[in-house]
Design an enzyme around this catalytic site. Sequence first.
Site, PDB file in Angstrom:
ATOM      1  N   HIS A 162       0.809  -1.219   0.000  1.00  0.00           N
ATOM      2  CA  HIS A 162       0.000   0.000   0.000  1.00  0.00           C
ATOM      3  C   HIS A 162       0.841   1.266   0.000  1.00  0.00           C
ATOM      4  O   HIS A 162       0.330   2.352  -0.259  1.00  0.00           O
ATOM      5  CB  HIS A 162      -0.946   0.003   1.206  1.00  0.00           C
ATOM      6  CG  HIS A 162      -2.019  -1.031   1.093  1.00  0.00           C
ATOM      7  ND1 HIS A 162      -3.312  -0.723   0.747  1.00  0.00           N
ATOM      8  CD2 HIS A 162      -1.976  -2.384   1.219  1.00  0.00           C
ATOM      9  CE1 HIS A 162      -4.027  -1.841   0.693  1.00  0.00           C
ATOM     10  NE2 HIS A 162      -3.238  -2.858   0.978  1.00  0.00           N
ATOM     11  N   ASP A 370       3.601   9.586  -0.748  1.00  0.00           N
ATOM     12  CA  ASP A 370       2.417   8.831  -0.317  1.00  0.00           C
ATOM     13  C   ASP A 370       2.127   7.760  -1.366  1.00  0.00           C
ATOM     14  O   ASP A 370       2.181   8.053  -2.570  1.00  0.00           O
ATOM     15  CB  ASP A 370       1.214   9.804  -0.233  1.00  0.00           C
ATOM     16  CG  ASP A 370       0.242   9.445   0.887  1.00  0.00           C
ATOM     17  OD1 ASP A 370       0.167   8.263   1.237  1.00  0.00           O
ATOM     18  OD2 ASP A 370      -0.427  10.360   1.389  1.00  0.00           O
TER      19      ASP A 370
HETATM   20  P1  ADQ Z   1      -2.809   6.123   4.984  1.00  0.00           P
HETATM   21  O1  ADQ Z   1      -1.394   6.581   5.124  1.00  0.00           O
HETATM   22  O2  ADQ Z   1      -3.531   5.880   6.250  1.00  0.00           O
HETATM   23  O3  ADQ Z   1      -2.921   4.825   4.060  1.00  0.00           O
HETATM   24  P2  ADQ Z   1      -4.809   7.568   3.231  1.00  0.00           P
HETATM   25  O4  ADQ Z   1      -4.756   6.879   1.930  1.00  0.00           O
HETATM   26  O5  ADQ Z   1      -4.976   9.020   3.109  1.00  0.00           O
HETATM   27  O6  ADQ Z   1      -3.530   7.326   4.140  1.00  0.00           O
HETATM   28  O7  ADQ Z   1      -6.017   6.970   4.042  1.00  0.00           O
HETATM   29  C1  ADQ Z   1      -6.437   7.542   5.248  1.00  0.00           C
HETATM   30  C2  ADQ Z   1      -7.871   7.118   5.544  1.00  0.00           C
HETATM   31  O8  ADQ Z   1      -8.149   7.499   6.883  1.00  0.00           O
HETATM   32  C3  ADQ Z   1      -8.874   7.822   4.641  1.00  0.00           C
HETATM   33  O9  ADQ Z   1      -9.884   6.934   4.265  1.00  0.00           O
HETATM   34  C4  ADQ Z   1      -9.428   8.947   5.545  1.00  0.00           C
HETATM   35  O10 ADQ Z   1     -10.782   9.264   5.311  1.00  0.00           O
HETATM   36  C5  ADQ Z   1      -9.268   8.371   6.922  1.00  0.00           C
HETATM   37  N1  ADQ Z   1      -9.025   9.460   7.886  1.00  0.00           N
HETATM   38  C6  ADQ Z   1      -8.036  10.371   7.850  1.00  0.00           C
HETATM   39  N2  ADQ Z   1      -8.153  11.230   8.889  1.00  0.00           N
HETATM   40  C7  ADQ Z   1      -9.227  10.842   9.571  1.00  0.00           C
HETATM   41  C8  ADQ Z   1      -9.876  11.320  10.768  1.00  0.00           C
HETATM   42  N3  ADQ Z   1      -9.441  12.379  11.471  1.00  0.00           N
HETATM   43  N4  ADQ Z   1     -10.959  10.654  11.199  1.00  0.00           N
HETATM   44  C9  ADQ Z   1     -11.407   9.566  10.529  1.00  0.00           C
HETATM   45  N5  ADQ Z   1     -10.848   9.087   9.415  1.00  0.00           N
HETATM   46  C10 ADQ Z   1      -9.771   9.705   8.950  1.00  0.00           C
HETATM   47  C11 ADQ Z   1      -2.004   3.930   3.411  1.00  0.00           C
HETATM   48  C12 ADQ Z   1      -1.016   4.603   2.460  1.00  0.00           C
HETATM   49  C13 ADQ Z   1      -1.762   5.431   1.424  1.00  0.00           C
HETATM   50  C14 ADQ Z   1      -2.781   4.556   0.684  1.00  0.00           C
HETATM   51  C15 ADQ Z   1      -3.638   3.756   1.662  1.00  0.00           C
HETATM   52  C16 ADQ Z   1      -4.499   2.729   0.951  1.00  0.00           C
HETATM   53  O11 ADQ Z   1      -0.094   5.401   3.171  1.00  0.00           O
HETATM   54  O12 ADQ Z   1      -0.849   6.010   0.512  1.00  0.00           O
HETATM   55  O13 ADQ Z   1      -3.615   5.376  -0.087  1.00  0.00           O
HETATM   56  O14 ADQ Z   1      -2.834   3.076   2.603  1.00  0.00           O
HETATM   57  O15 ADQ Z   1      -3.738   1.878   0.158  1.00  0.00           O
END
Ligand code: ADQ
Length: 465
Positions: A162, A370
């Site tokens: 991921h 990312d």
């Molecule tokens: P993450 O680094 O966790 O994921 P991201 O892809 O942005 O990053 O996903 C975060 C998730 O958490 C989103 O669905 C978002 O809505 C949720 N979220 C963020 N802040 C929040 C809050 N305050 N309250 C509730 N929910 C919140 C890792 C990788 C990414 C990749 C994903 C999926 O680092 O690059 O996109 O996996 O493969």
Amino acid sequence: MTGRSAFVVVANRLPVDEEVTSDGRRWRASPGGLVTALSPVARAHRGAWVGWGGAADSAPEPFDHEGIRLHPVRLSTADIDGFYEGQSNSTIWPLYHDAVEPPSYDRTWSDAYRIVNARFAEAAATVAARGATVWVHDYQLQLVPAMLRAKRPDLRIGFFLHIPFPPIELFMQMPLRAEILRGLLGADLVGFQQKLAAQNFVRLARHLLDLRYSGMTIDVDGRAVKAGAFPISIDPKEMERLAATDEIRVRARQIRTELGNPRTLILGVDRLDYTKGIELRLDAFRELLEDGTLTVPETTLVQVATPSRERVEHYETLRTRVEREVGRINGDFSRVGIPAVHYLHQSYSRAELAALYCAADVMMVTPLRDGMNLVAKEYVAARIDHGGALVLSEFAGAANELRHAFLCNPHDLDAVKGALMQAISVGPSDGRRRMQIMQRYLRTHDVDRWGRSFLEILQASEGGA
Ligand code: ADQ
């Protein structure tokens, strides 16, 4: 549901969180892209899921949850220290993200990583039926594919990373480099978010293990291991549905009112992680306030930062730095009752996130690196009014797809400021056009397509013996 499963997901975490209520223990589906993506697939295959339940030293017996057989793996406090916080989050995570914070290396963490990966492999081997398909996920479990293949050569094994996969020069720092590479090569198909990452991987196989490859297929002692890019996505319908409800529309308006009805509401939503570029976003905002390009109360920044990995040192220091900078900006630019920055170190429900997305004029997604970044995709999906504008780092996987965002190089503060100002001042018809193009793209490139395309190629691979 009894017996072994023909489809098994293996991930660090189970797709549920434990809730302790007055009547005892209860499991609730955990939010997040991976769970939304994989649960329907696992259910359709009457599948199983191997993962950690989230509490130290506790591993209940396997149980069924919404049509999926869950197999908890036990992690002790020492495992969490060495495997999770150590090797996974203090070595691999920073190294794979361009070493934006220096990775730490510790031999005891490597040992813990091996031991825990072996435990996951053992659990998967016990759960999988003969000839089953096993899909292993992410950087915490890179040794599992080879360990599992050694035990169960009959299986078809897929692996999806991921996060980014680094270029050779960086990967070569890792003491565990050959073991991890061999671990991944135990799979039939290794999937990445981006083409560049898949290319890094096949080149590394030649560089480090002298393996031949043709196109994206590596020859591992006569066995074909494929690599490929499978950019993950969201279920845009979920955000669209939420954004269309009266409740969310009202809440979005209420948020703006509560913030004093600023002309421009800028939003950031991230896990509090040093890869997400929260500090540079604050720097850009501060400089624009300093030179008078932006003013308070006309402009407000809301930064939601979900608590994350709080026992890891880099995260503790990041939190201190971010909070100091927020305090500094507010000290210099807030008015009584009207802060320049609203900083919320909290987790939110999907509904509240949707309301924030709908309320924001500009969404800033500025990671230094990312794998994908689902927040950028969620924001676009939520804007069924075709309003809002997205500032997006070129170093997020999402930038390869959301080409109509205001793209910027997060290492160039002037470029970030420029993209932010462009987003703030975009004309309504240009803004609408950009949103519509990105939304059309997301509708056809959703998470369901991601899962199907990976599994189709995995099924077409040579598979087990
Ligand atoms: P993450 O680094 O966790 O994921 P991201 O892809 O942005 O990053 O996903 C975060 C998730 O958490 C989103 O669905 C978002 O809505 C949720 N979220 C963020 N802040 C929040 C809050 N305050 N309250 C509730 N929910 C919140 C890792 C990788 C990414 C990749 C994903 C999926 O680092 O690059 O996109 O996996 O493969």
